[in-house]
Write a protein that holds these residues in place. Structure first.
Motif, mmCIF file in Angstrom:
data_model
loop_
_atom_site.group_PDB
_atom_site.id
_atom_site.type_symbol
_atom_site.label_atom_id
_atom_site.label_comp_id
_atom_site.label_asym_id
_atom_site.label_seq_id
_atom_site.Cartn_x
_atom_site.Cartn_y
_atom_site.Cartn_z
ATOM 1 N N GLY A 153 31.412 39.170 35.481
ATOM 2 C CA GLY A 153 31.614 40.543 35.075
ATOM 3 C C GLY A 153 32.853 40.653 34.207
ATOM 4 O O GLY A 153 33.540 39.651 33.952
ATOM 5 N N PRO A 154 33.187 41.862 33.747
ATOM 6 C CA PRO A 154 34.336 42.035 32.847
ATOM 7 C C PRO A 154 35.647 41.629 33.510
ATOM 8 O O PRO A 154 35.999 42.117 34.586
ATOM 9 N N THR A 155 36.357 40.707 32.888
ATOM 10 C CA THR A 155 37.627 40.216 33.418
ATOM 11 C C THR A 155 38.432 39.616 32.287
ATOM 12 O O THR A 155 37.868 39.198 31.273
ATOM 13 N N VAL A 156 39.748 39.564 32.478
ATOM 14 C CA VAL A 156 40.624 38.962 31.466
ATOM 15 C C VAL A 156 40.858 37.483 31.746
ATOM 16 O O VAL A 156 41.600 36.823 31.012
ATOM 17 N N GLN A 157 40.226 36.944 32.777
ATOM 18 C CA GLN A 157 40.446 35.540 33.125
ATOM 19 C C GLN A 157 39.929 34.622 32.012
ATOM 20 O O GLN A 157 38.806 34.813 31.531
ATOM 21 N N PRO A 158 40.722 33.603 31.612
ATOM 22 C CA PRO A 158 40.228 32.647 30.617
ATOM 23 C C PRO A 158 39.221 31.695 31.232
ATOM 24 O O PRO A 158 39.193 31.508 32.459
ATOM 25 N N LEU A 159 38.386 31.098 30.388
ATOM 26 C CA LEU A 159 37.436 30.102 30.880
ATOM 27 C C LEU A 159 38.210 28.988 31.574
ATOM 28 O O LEU A 159 39.083 28.368 30.980
ATOM 29 N N PRO A 160 37.931 28.726 32.852
ATOM 30 C CA PRO A 160 38.774 27.793 33.609
ATOM 31 C C PRO A 160 38.589 26.323 33.259
ATOM 32 O O PRO A 160 39.430 25.499 33.610
ATOM 33 N N ASP A 161 37.521 25.978 32.579
ATOM 34 C CA ASP A 161 37.282 24.587 32.198
ATOM 35 C C ASP A 161 36.300 24.604 31.028
ATOM 36 O O ASP A 161 35.317 25.350 31.059
ATOM 37 N N PRO A 162 36.551 23.803 29.992
ATOM 38 C CA PRO A 162 35.676 23.871 28.811
ATOM 39 C C PRO A 162 34.239 23.432 29.058
ATOM 40 O O PRO A 162 33.358 23.732 28.247
ATOM 41 N N THR A 163 33.979 22.738 30.154
ATOM 42 C CA THR A 163 32.606 22.309 30.427
ATOM 43 C C THR A 163 31.773 23.400 31.086
ATOM 44 O O THR A 163 30.552 23.254 31.205
ATOM 45 N N ILE A 164 32.406 24.469 31.520
ATOM 46 C CA ILE A 164 31.691 25.543 32.219
ATOM 47 C C ILE A 164 30.916 26.399 31.224
ATOM 48 O O ILE A 164 31.428 26.772 30.177
ATOM 49 N N ARG A 165 29.680 26.714 31.575
ATOM 50 C CA ARG A 165 28.876 27.643 30.769
ATOM 51 C C ARG A 165 29.044 29.044 31.353
ATOM 52 O O ARG A 165 28.676 29.293 32.503
ATOM 53 N N ARG A 166 29.627 29.933 30.571
ATOM 54 C CA ARG A 166 29.865 31.291 31.061
ATOM 55 C C ARG A 166 28.843 32.256 30.459
ATOM 56 O O ARG A 166 28.603 32.251 29.256
ATOM 57 N N ILE A 167 28.270 33.085 31.313
ATOM 58 C CA ILE A 167 27.370 34.157 30.896
ATOM 59 C C ILE A 167 28.062 35.466 31.249
ATOM 60 O O ILE A 167 28.323 35.741 32.430
ATOM 61 N N SER A 168 28.380 36.261 30.252
ATOM 62 C CA SER A 168 29.105 37.508 30.485
ATOM 63 C C SER A 168 28.128 38.656 30.692
ATOM 64 O O SER A 168 27.173 38.823 29.923
ATOM 65 N N VAL A 169 28.372 39.447 31.742
ATOM 66 C CA VAL A 169 27.548 40.611 32.043
ATOM 67 C C VAL A 169 28.473 41.795 32.319
ATOM 68 O O VAL A 169 29.686 41.632 32.451
ATOM 69 N N ARG A 170 27.875 42.959 32.407
ATOM 70 C CA ARG A 170 28.689 44.141 32.681
ATOM 71 C C ARG A 170 28.226 44.866 33.948
ATOM 72 O O ARG A 170 29.006 45.054 34.867
ATOM 73 N N SER A 171 26.999 45.267 34.013
ATOM 74 C CA SER A 171 26.524 46.088 35.136
ATOM 75 C C SER A 171 25.935 45.223 36.251
ATOM 76 O O SER A 171 25.664 44.028 36.076
ATOM 77 N N ALA A 172 25.696 45.861 37.396
ATOM 78 C CA ALA A 172 25.052 45.175 38.515
ATOM 79 C C ALA A 172 23.654 44.700 38.130
ATOM 80 O O ALA A 172 23.218 43.614 38.518
ATOM 81 N N ARG A 173 22.950 45.509 37.350
ATOM 82 C CA ARG A 173 21.602 45.130 36.923
ATOM 83 C C ARG A 173 21.651 43.891 36.038
ATOM 84 O O ARG A 173 20.842 42.973 36.193
ATOM 85 N N GLU A 174 22.599 43.858 35.111
ATOM 86 C CA GLU A 174 22.738 42.686 34.239
ATOM 87 C C GLU A 174 23.109 41.452 35.050
ATOM 88 O O GLU A 174 22.612 40.350 34.787
#
Length: 406
Positions: A240-261
């Motif tokens: 969800g929305p956060t200011v945290q940086p990607l903790p490791d370059p190998t991680i695949r991050r999918i950004s969402v906003r709502s509970a439905r997403e």
């Protein structure tokens, strides 16, 4: 404690303009608790002084087979002993010339002799101009070195000393440090395991301007993602929305906003995952009919009709296979243990992580956390207040034990 604490690291430095970055890398390694022995080629001394690296590493820098000055004049720098001493060798930067020497077994200086004598893992971080980096000879040397078992820390994209822009920059020292940390943190049991983690809050729209959310920072979920990635797992982080940086370059991050997403993204990934950690603070309710235009301030009392969101954990818990491990979170303010056990059963978790807002330093926003973990047999594990990175390691250990029984 860093995974590098107490590790014996040989840092090789070769002739490249980016050798200046080796000073910062030395400093980062020492701060992480490693013992660092710097070996320099003759050409490297044209770009950075041995005195700089000796001061930062707190050990004499070695370049030749014999010491030529000081109290140790005439002393043999035994390449075999150096190679056996090291837990890991990292050459950063490694120039095109040194890549070629290593790839073809030339042994004309101390660093090359140590490289050929090493039994420990070797990491090579190339640095050179764009066209040199993409030349077929360099690419073949990199491929050849990988077949020897060497790990290549790929050059990064950016402005080069020549003025060209492209691949060839030495990986930033902080990125090299992450690679080395990950190496020492890896656990064979997690290799090729697919890990799905949710983190952060959700935002439920009231109108195009306003939303309902909570105080989750995402720190705990991101720390868990980092721990699994460093352990060697393939991690997908749905955030969800956060200011945290990607903790490791190998991680695949999918950004969402709502509970439905978040539900849609998690459901799409669920069947592929071996381990699922649902650490996100997902809204229980969402506005039934978000306004399409900004709601104007008119009435003294404003009523908002809410409807329940999809219960991600309960829905996916019904789909859980016997070979999957699921971990849930419960943040409670009263009747903590009984509420957590009820949630454990209702949502088919293997573990539930209980936070109490009555514990100082735990819960949203803190860099620390104090958790109690209950497993599916209702065995209770209590942990002291500690950093969220350490909490993530505790969870990693519990999951590893469970993984052995799946």
């Amino acid at each position: 404690m860093s995974n590098l604490t107490g590790k014996k690291i040989i840092l090789g430095v070769t002739g490249s303009i980016s050798a200046y970055k080796s000073a910062l890398l030395t400093r980062l390694l020492v701060k992480s608790g490693a013992e660092v022995q710097v070996l320099m080629t003759r050409a490297a001394r044209d770009f950075i002084t041995p005195l700089t690296l000796a001061t930062l590493s707190k050990r004499p820098v070695l370049s030749e087979f014999t010491s030529s000055s000081g109290a140790g004049e005439g002393q043999w720098n035994n390449h075999v002993e150096l190679a056996l001493w090291a837990d890991l060798i990292v050459v950063a930067p490694v120039s095109a010339h040194s890549l070629a020497r290593f790839a073809h077994g030339f042994c004309d200086d101390l660093l090359a002799a140590v490289y050929l004598s090493a039994r420990c893992p070797i990491f090579l971080a190339p640095a050179m101009d764009l066209d040199m980096y993409h030349h077929p000879a360099t690419l073949e040397n990199l491929r050849r070195l990988e077949t020897f078992g060497n790990r290549i820390i790929q050059a990064e994209h950016g402005e080069l000393a020549s003025g060209l822009v492209g691949e060839g920059r030495l990986a930033e020292p902080e990125h090299i440090l992450v690679e080395l940390e990950r190496h020492f943190a890896q656990r064979p049991v997690f290799r090729h395991k697919q890990i799905l983690i949710t983190a952060g809050p959700t935002q439920e729209p009231i109108d195009p301007v306003r939303f309902i959310s909570n105080h989750s920072s995402g720190k705990m979920g991101y720390a868990i993602a980092r721990a699994f990635a460093h352990a060697g797992a393939d991690v997908t982080l749905i955030s969800g929305p956060t200011v945290q940086p990607l903790p490791d370059p190998t991680i695949r991050r999918i950004s969402v906003r709502s509970a439905r997403e978040m539900f849609d993204a998690t459901a799409a990934e669920f069947s592929k995952a071996h381990i699922i950690v649902l650490a996100a603070a997902v809204a229980d309710y969402t506005p039934a009919e978000p306004a399409q235009q900004k709601i104007k301030k008119k009435e003294a009392v404003f009523a908002l009709q809410m409807t329940k969101t999809i219960d991600i954990a309960a829905t996916l818990g019904k789909q859980k296979r016997p070979d999957q491990i699921t971990v849930g979170f419960a943040l409670e303010t009263n009747d903590e243990l009984s509420n957590a056990v009820s949630k454990l059963r209702a949502k088919n978790f293997d573990f539930i992580v209980l936070n109490s807002l009555r514990d100082p330093g735990a819960g949203f926003g803190h860099d620390t956390n104090k958790i109690t973990v209950i497993d599916k047999d209702e065995q209770v594990y209590e942990f002291d207040l500690k950093s969220k990175d350490k909490v993530a390691e505790d969870l990693l250990n519990l999951v590893q034990e469970q993984l052995a029984m799946v």
